[in-house]
Design an enzyme around this catalytic site. Structure first.
Site, PDB file in Angstrom:
ATOM      1  N   GLY A   1       0.812  -1.208   0.000  1.00 38.10           N
ATOM      2  CA  GLY A   1       0.000   0.000   0.000  1.00 38.10           C
ATOM      3  C   GLY A   1       0.850   1.265   0.000  1.00 38.10           C
ATOM      4  O   GLY A   1       1.959   1.304  -0.546  1.00 38.10           O
ATOM      5  N   SER A   2       0.358   2.289   0.672  1.00 39.48           N
ATOM      6  CA  SER A   2       1.012   3.601   0.640  1.00 39.48           C
ATOM      7  C   SER A   2       2.326   3.652   1.403  1.00 39.48           C
ATOM      8  O   SER A   2       3.025   4.672   1.357  1.00 39.48           O
ATOM      9  CB  SER A   2       0.060   4.666   1.193  1.00 39.48           C
ATOM     10  OG  SER A   2      -1.089   4.779   0.372  1.00 39.48           O
TER      11      SER A   2
END
Length: 625
Positions: A325-326
């Site tokens: 993810g981020s």
């Protein structure tokens, strides 16, 4: 006499007597010669052979198991010890009827079906003069029952043995591992003589990876026995060499703080010293009690563990593979800076979505209304997807994949307890090889926000975060801190093992990224600002949320309406203090949702435990270096 014929012929009788006497003498001489020859052969030429046989009738050689090395945490807390217990063993060559003996034992003490199955398996591969264990950890009452019935149980012995025990149980199960009975496959690969008195071997974790140091070397003793094989006295003894003790980098109190912070959630926490690679905490929840495996776990109990939906046997810290993810956005941003693709003040307009030229599909930002004009700092602090869609497209998958590989994405970290997964950093070549398909531009976009094919493990995330904190210097994560010789007391400290560093083009780029990450926690709009309250040190971090399943463009993700097991994973990576990093942490909470709200507080508990000594339980953590 009749007709003048004499009744006797003395001459003839004398001749016959001489012939018989000579024949008897020759025959006797031959027999005596044969007897003398045989005696000469036995007494002179075969003396050594028959002397050995005679010796072996009363003397036996018994192997002596070495004492397994102990395992401690960095502060000397015992993690794996040896406790004296009684075991019931049977020497097959002294038993006339094995089935009858087993039945008689079963009348005296409880013997499970799995005990008998394991015994019969060992019976097939062990030598008949070797004692084979049937039951372990006998109570005092069970020992007494067997002892008073020894007269009708030939070949049955009660021996005092050292049994492995893990005092902290599930807390360190996925790190320390456990020992179990040697399997037939393992026996083929072992030094049979060195394991002739050993029944257990390391199966997972440190117990397995450092089996050679922990086991030691077998000893032997010559014993005099009677006709029934009972030992009368020890004639000579070569003592075994005990296994070496291991001191880990793990801090149990930090481990306990991480476990307490995870609570009822499923996930993993890994903490590493950036400048050495020392693994300070390695937690995987749910876990299991390793003591269940030492004497052989019943099949039903193992079935329950192995088929549980919670997967307590699965080491999430090493083998769990999740979309990052981020959490990889700072490294993507660094790739843009180091490659010259962008400057730190480069801006992109974020309306809440991104479109490729000529493509109707919209790649959405997590913020429905968008972030407006966004530079790199704002993109990291507020986790703007659109900025990184655009940056990933401009970098291209080839440069992006290459830069991420330099940090270790898609590669095993080489952690010294083994068993880790490698994760996956996709590339054009990988997709052609694995799926026989070309690479599409849209796949580059989602790779830029840590989704798509990209997978990472918690230990890999912790290692890459540690490398980012010290400007690209990389070290192999090490669980074992030192090895001690218990005989001489010599302690050999394991030196940090350097890995290829990430090339630094401009130190200023790295400093920019670190400050961007610091604003994630300390900035007014940072996605992890919730953990900044009362901080006495600065944390550089990045939160992340990884989708478990995809949703259509016109659908909205509502966590409350989705089954818990299908909700997004919550992630957090960070290091502290920002100016002189001493600890890097990676947290993954399965189906936890928000990285900042769920994973962030867990990481804060670990940071506090290591840097200030405060833990959620109020227990003081010793800060080791």
């Amino acid at each position: 006499m009749a007709r003048g014929i004499p009744l006797k012929d003395p001459l003839k009788e004398q001749h016959l007597f001489r012939v018989r006497a000579i024949t008897a003498g020759v025959f006797t001489a031959v027999l005596v010669a044969a007897l003398l020859a045989r005696l000469t052969w036995l007494q002179v030429f075969s003396h050594e052979h028959f002397g050995t046989l005679s010796h072996n009738n009363r003397v036996a050689i018994q192997p002596i198991a070495p004492t397994r090395g102990l395992i401690f945490d960095r502060n000397g807390v015992i993690l794996a010890e040896n406790l004296p217990t009684f075991s019931l063993e049977i020497v097959p060559e002294r038993v006339t009827d094995m089935n009858a003996t087993l039945a008689a034992i079963d009348e005296l003490i409880a013997v499970s079906k799995s005990d008998v199955e394991r015994f019969r398996d060992n019976l097939k591969r062990k030598r008949r003069f070797e004692a084979i264990p049937l039951r372990f950890r006998l109570s005092d009452e069970e020992v007494a029952r067997i002892s008073v019935n020894r007269h009708r149980l030939p070949g049955v012995e009660i021996n005092s043995v050292l049994t492995r025990r893990y005092p902290l149980g599930a807390l360190t199960a996925h790190t320390v591992g456990y020992v179990g009975h040697i399997s037939e496959e393992e026996l083929k690969e072992l030094d049979a003589s060195n394991y002739s008195a050993t029944t257990r071997i390391g199966k997972t974790g440190v117990e397995r990876s450092h089996e050679a140091q922990l086991h030691g070397e077998v000893g032997f003793q010559q014993v005099e026995t009677n006709a029934r094989g009972r030992v009368l006295r020890v004639l000579s003894r070569t003592p075994p060499v005990p296994g070496r003790n291991l001191y880990l980098n793990i801090d149990v109190r930090l481990q306990r703080a991480a476990e307490a912070a995870l609570g009822e959630e499923h996930g993993a926490v890994v903490a590493i010293e950036p400048r050495s690679g020392a693994v300070l905490a390695l937690v995987s929840i749910p876990a299991y009690d390793p003591n269940l495996f030492v004497d052989g776990i019943p099949r039903e109990d193992y079935r329950i563990l192995s088929t549980s939906r919670d997967q307590p046997l699965f080491n999430r810290a090493l083998r769990g593979q999740y979309p990052p993810g981020s959490t990889i956005k700072p490294i993507i941003g660094l790739a843009g800076l180091e490659s010259g693709q962008i400057k730190h003040d480069h801006r992109v307009f974020c309306p809440g979505w991104y479109q490729l030229p000529g493509d109707e599909r919209r790649y959405r930002d997590w913020k429905r209304d968008g972030h407006g004009w966004t530079d790199l700092r704002k993109a990291v602090v507020e986790s703007c997807d659109v900025f990184f869609y655009d940056l990933a497209l401009n970098l291209g998958i080839d440069r992006l994949s290459s830069f991420m590989h330099q940090f270790g994405f898609g590669l095993p970290t080489g952690i010294d307890i083994g068993g880790e997964a490698s994760g996956l950093m996709p590339s054009r070549e990988w997709k052609r090889r694995a799926k026989n398909q070309p690479w599409f531009p849209g796949e580059t976009l989602i790779t830029g926000i840590g989704q798509g094919f990209t997978l990472t493990t918690p230990v890999q995330l912790a290692a890459t975060t540690a490398a980012l904190s010290v400007e690209g210097r990389r070290y192999r994560p090490q669980v074992v801190r030192a090895i001690e010789d218990p005989a001489g007391g010599e302690v050999v400290v394991q030196k940090p093992l350097s890995l290829p560093s990430v090339p630094v083009v401009n130190r200023g780029n790295w400093q920019h990224i670190v400050e961007d990450m610091a604003q994630v926690v300390h900035g007014l709009r940072g996605t992890a600002r919730g953990i900044s309250r009362n901080l006495t040190y600065r944390i550089a971090a990045k939160t992340g949320t990884a989708q478990v399943f995809g949703i259509k463009q016109d659908e909205e993700y509502v966590a409350e309406e989705i089954e818990k097991r299908l909700r997004d994973h919550a992630l957090f990576v960070g290091f502290a203090p920002t100016d002189a990093p001493r600890i890097a942490v990676a947290v993954i909470v399965e189906n936890g949702g928000s990285g900042g709200a769920v994973a962030g507080p867990i990481a804060r508990a670990v940071f506090d435990g290591y840097l200030t000594g405060n833990t959620p339980s109020g227990e003081t953590v010793h800060v080791g270096h």
